[in-house]
Motif scaffolding. Structure first.
Motif, PDB file in Angstrom:
ATOM      1  N   ASN A  11      47.387   7.964  53.616  1.00 32.33           N
ATOM      2  CA  ASN A  11      46.204   8.736  53.242  1.00 32.33           C
ATOM      3  C   ASN A  11      46.502  10.177  52.842  1.00 32.33           C
ATOM      4  O   ASN A  11      45.586  11.000  52.743  1.00 32.33           O
ATOM      5  N   THR A  12      47.770  10.457  52.623  1.00 37.71           N
ATOM      6  CA  THR A  12      48.137  11.800  52.168  1.00 37.71           C
ATOM      7  C   THR A  12      47.797  11.933  50.690  1.00 37.71           C
ATOM      8  O   THR A  12      48.162  11.083  49.878  1.00 37.71           O
ATOM      9  N   PRO A  13      47.080  12.986  50.300  1.00 38.57           N
ATOM     10  CA  PRO A  13      46.739  13.161  48.891  1.00 38.57           C
ATOM     11  C   PRO A  13      47.989  13.422  48.045  1.00 38.57           C
ATOM     12  O   PRO A  13      49.064  13.722  48.571  1.00 38.57           O
ATOM     13  N   LYS A  14      47.819  13.301  46.729  1.00 38.35           N
ATOM     14  CA  LYS A  14      48.940  13.513  45.819  1.00 38.35           C
ATOM     15  C   LYS A  14      49.539  14.901  45.999  1.00 38.35           C
ATOM     16  O   LYS A  14      50.744  15.103  45.859  1.00 38.35           O
ATOM     17  N   ARG A  15      48.676  15.842  46.318  1.00 33.86           N
ATOM     18  CA  ARG A  15      49.130  17.211  46.597  1.00 33.86           C
ATOM     19  C   ARG A  15      49.003  17.437  48.104  1.00 33.86           C
ATOM     20  O   ARG A  15      47.955  17.797  48.609  1.00 33.86           O
ATOM     21  N   PRO A  16      50.062  17.211  48.859  1.00 38.00           N
ATOM     22  CA  PRO A  16      49.973  17.307  50.330  1.00 38.00           C
ATOM     23  C   PRO A  16      49.596  18.720  50.785  1.00 38.00           C
ATOM     24  O   PRO A  16      49.809  19.706  50.077  1.00 38.00           O
ATOM     25  N   LYS A  17      49.066  18.781  51.988  1.00 36.85           N
ATOM     26  CA  LYS A  17      48.702  20.072  52.574  1.00 36.85           C
ATOM     27  C   LYS A  17      49.843  20.583  53.454  1.00 36.85           C
ATOM     28  O   LYS A  17      50.562  19.803  54.085  1.00 36.85           O
ATOM     29  N   MET A  18      49.958  21.916  53.505  1.00 36.31           N
ATOM     30  CA  MET A  18      51.038  22.526  54.288  1.00 36.31           C
ATOM     31  C   MET A  18      50.541  23.817  54.926  1.00 36.31           C
ATOM     32  O   MET A  18      50.000  24.696  54.246  1.00 36.31           O
ATOM     33  N   VAL A  19      50.707  23.921  56.249  1.00 37.94           N
ATOM     34  CA  VAL A  19      50.290  25.106  56.999  1.00 37.94           C
ATOM     35  C   VAL A  19      51.395  26.160  56.912  1.00 37.94           C
ATOM     36  O   VAL A  19      52.571  25.868  57.156  1.00 37.94           O
ATOM     37  N   VAL A  20      50.991  27.404  56.594  1.00 34.48           N
ATOM     38  CA  VAL A  20      51.949  28.504  56.443  1.00 34.48           C
ATOM     39  C   VAL A  20      51.436  29.732  57.190  1.00 34.48           C
ATOM     40  O   VAL A  20      50.266  30.104  57.057  1.00 34.48           O
ATOM     41  N   HIS A  21      52.316  30.355  57.967  1.00 36.18           N
ATOM     42  CA  HIS A  21      52.008  31.640  58.592  1.00 36.18           C
ATOM     43  C   HIS A  21      52.383  32.756  57.621  1.00 36.18           C
ATOM     44  O   HIS A  21      53.550  32.840  57.213  1.00 36.18           O
TER      45      HIS A  21
END
Length: 638
Positions: free
Chosen positions: A451-461
């Motif tokens: 279920n990961t979209p084509k453009r994955p999400k990424m958490v950044v500080h």
């Protein structure tokens, strides 16, 4: 309590103590000395500097100026200094410009009406500082009131009756003002200062009240701040042995700097009228505290008695304070002697993972946790919180799994923090490259998660932290500019970055840091404005910021709701106690939870040490969150 505003700064209870460096006559008539004293105030972290203006011809009765020998000793002593050390108006203009260029408010005391008209109408001061001698001078005060400017009035040399009368007069005229408790001896003997009267004025008048000190040293001024002074004013000098009437009772640069430092430290230490755990206390509680443990082997279904448990370290299990709640519980899991009891043993959810909840949730893991989590939970999102070493590994997954993958990229690599805001260009460029590297990893492993979209999400500080103290406004602006530069360079990135709001006093690399940017909702809106990604809203980090600044997390959340893409959920305590179990801190869940559960937002419990003992901390968080959901929505399922 009413507030006054000077130079855009609110003065009153709940706001930082407003620090005034009184230059007075200590410039000795020289602009270069006055500017050096401005620098002293800036270095000490003061908010304002103040000087004085007199028109001696209109201030003193005829004959006094030319025949001082006929006046009393006090006038005979001070008059030569007043004549010799007056700054000309052209220098007052330059001094005001210099002070304001350094970020200070410029105050000046008018001792007569002609000086008042010049300071207000020509020099353009924004606040009138009134000397103790003019507190009873109602005709002069009435003229000052017409300016509509806030007034700060010292109370030295006045009787209590005079202070009360002036207060009533100013209130009846609708004036905006503050009083400064003061003893007008130079220096003031400690036994005559009477700080308790400052408290009496605060209680009875309901206006900002501060302290104008002329004592030796800084102890009394620090005590005044600790007692609640909204303003502290001290005379400052380059050298106490210089010629002039005020130098001896003034603070030299070292003392001025210590005063500013200590008052700011005291403000941080005062806190609130509630008990909260700091991050260090939470860590020590876990390491040194005690938990309830099984005193013998226990089989599933046994009814517990007080003989079945004892206390042992570390404190990562159920608090010994809860021992009565275990009595008569039918335990739902087998335990070996020495195993810790958990909160779930009381709630009856022990022995199984609490995964059948009514809302969408996710789990936070490392690569090696994935199999256990997928076997025991039903997450919508699986967030992998990476370390620098994890960047060299990949998940051991043979077949595609259901949850969406979110990568939380490393916050530091060895002893180097990720910082896209860094003023060090080499560090900033390095941080941008690390983000690109993490993005490539996210894209590489994303196909394993259905279920990961084509453009994955990424958490950044974003970074923007400093080691020893907060940076000044000019340096913070550099951080903001560098952040935008980095984000410009990252346009078109193959993942959707979700910048996370950071706690004001985070713990990294074994110590506490200071976050200068990416704290508030306004910061986060600025970071993502006009860009094609959103933010990770961390409830614990934001509550710490709200605790520090006296804000409401609900209002902060509502500001950024439209750009939130990811939600980390845990409690918070004080200004640095982050990642606490739900209900263990002071986050106002009753008012916040309805917003948190509104819509399709996926809840990501992020409890510190929540992965221990089979994800016991996360399990407990899901249980508590479900109870909140039930209270809001009843018992219906989504």
């Amino acid at each position: 309590m009413r507030e006054i505003i000077v130079g855009g700064k609110k003065i009153g209870d709940g706001h930082p103590c407003y620090l005034i460096g009184e230059i007075g006559l200590n410039h000795n008539g020289r602009l270069d000395i006055a500017k050096k004293l401005v620098d002293v105030a800036v270095e000490a972290g003061f908010n304002a500097v103040k000087t004085q203006r007199r028109n001696l011809a209109t201030l003193y009765r005829p004959g006094i100026l030319d025949e001082t020998e006929t006046a009393d000793k006090g006038v005979q002593y001070v008059m030569p200094f007043l004549k010799k050390f007056q700054l000309p108006d052209r220098d007052l203009v330059k001094l005001k410009e210099y002070a304001e260029s350094k970020g200070l408010d410029f105050l000046c005391t008018p001792f007569d009406f002609e000086s008042y008209e010049y300071l207000v109408n020509e020099l353009g001061i924004k606040c009138i500082k009134i000397a103790s001698v003019d507190l009873p001078n109602l005709p002069l005060l009435e003229r000052y009131i017409s300016s509509k400017l806030p007034m700060i009035i010292s109370t030295g040399m006045s009787t209590e009756e005079e202070v009360n009368n002036t207060y009533k007069f100013l209130k009846s005229k609708g004036a905006e003002f503050a009083f400064l408790h003061c003893n007008s001896n130079y220096p003031a003997p400690f036994q005559q200062i009477n700080l308790n009267y400052m408290l009496k004025m605060k209680e009875e008048f309901g206006i900002p009240v501060g302290y104008s000190g002329h004592e030796l040293g800084i102890a009394v001024s620090i005590a005044a701040a600790a007692m609640g002074a909204n303003i502290v004013e001290r005379h400052i000098t380059l050298d106490r042995t210089m010629e002039g009437p005020d130098h001896a009772a003034s603070l030299e640069p070292t003392g001025t700097k210590k005063l500013g430092r200590d008052i700011r430290c005291i403000e941080m230490a005062m806190g609130r009228k509630e008990r909260s755990l700091s991050r260090g206390e939470v860590m020590n509680r876990q390491a040194l505290g005690k938990s309830l443990v099984a005193a013998r082997d226990i089989v599933t279904g046994e009814k517990l008695s007080e003989k079945d448990f004892s206390t042992m370290s570390p404190g990562d299990g159920l608090s010994p304070q809860k021992y009565k709640e275990l009595v008569n519980v039918n335990i739902k899991r087998a335990m070996k002697k020495g195993d810790i009891f958990l909160a779930s043993d009381i709630s009856g959810t022990a022995g199984e993972c609490f995964s059948n909840v009514s809302f969408k949730y996710g789990v936070i893991a490392r690569w090696h946790d994935i199999k256990f989590l997928l076997d025991n939970f039903k997450p919508t999102i699986l967030e992998v919180h990476m370390t620098a070493d994890d960047m060299n590994h990949r998940p051991d997954i043979k077949e595609q799994v259901e949850p969406e993958l979110v990568v939380h990229m490393p916050e530091h690599y060895g002893n180097i923090l990720l910082d896209i805001c860094s003023r060090d260009e080499e560090h900033r460029v390095w941080s941008v490259e690390r983000i690109r590297e993490a993005a490539r990893l996210s894209v590489e492993v994303a196909p394993l998660f259905k279920n990961t979209p084509k453009r994955p999400k990424m958490v950044v500080h974003p970074g923007a932290m400093s080691v020893d103290s907060f940076l000044d406004a000019k340096e913070v602006q550099k951080l903001r500019d560098q952040a935008q530069r980095s984000l410009d360079e990252l346009e078109g990135l193959e993942v959707e970055m979700m910048l996370e709001n950071i706690a004001p006093f985070p713990w990294y690399l074994g110590g506490q840091w200071y976050t200068n940017y990416s704290l508030s909702s306004d910061d986060m809106l600025e970071l993502v404005k006009g860009r094609d990604y959103g933010i990770t809203f961390d409830t614990s980090h934001m509550q710490l910021y709200c605790n520090w600044k006296g804000l409401d997390i609900v209002e902060e959340f509502k500001k950024v709701r439209h750009v939130i893409r990811h939600l980390h959920v845990s409690d918070a305590s004080g200004i640095d106690g982050e990642g606490l179990q739900i209900g263990m801190g002071n986050l106002p869940w009753e008012s916040f939870a309805p917003y948190m559960f509104d819509g399709e937002m996926v809840i990501m419990p992020e409890i510190w040490l929540g992965h221990l003992h089979g994800m016991a901390g996360m399990n407990e968080a899901l249980f508590k969150l479900q109870k909140m959901w039930d209270n809001i929505n009843g018992n219906k399922k989504v």
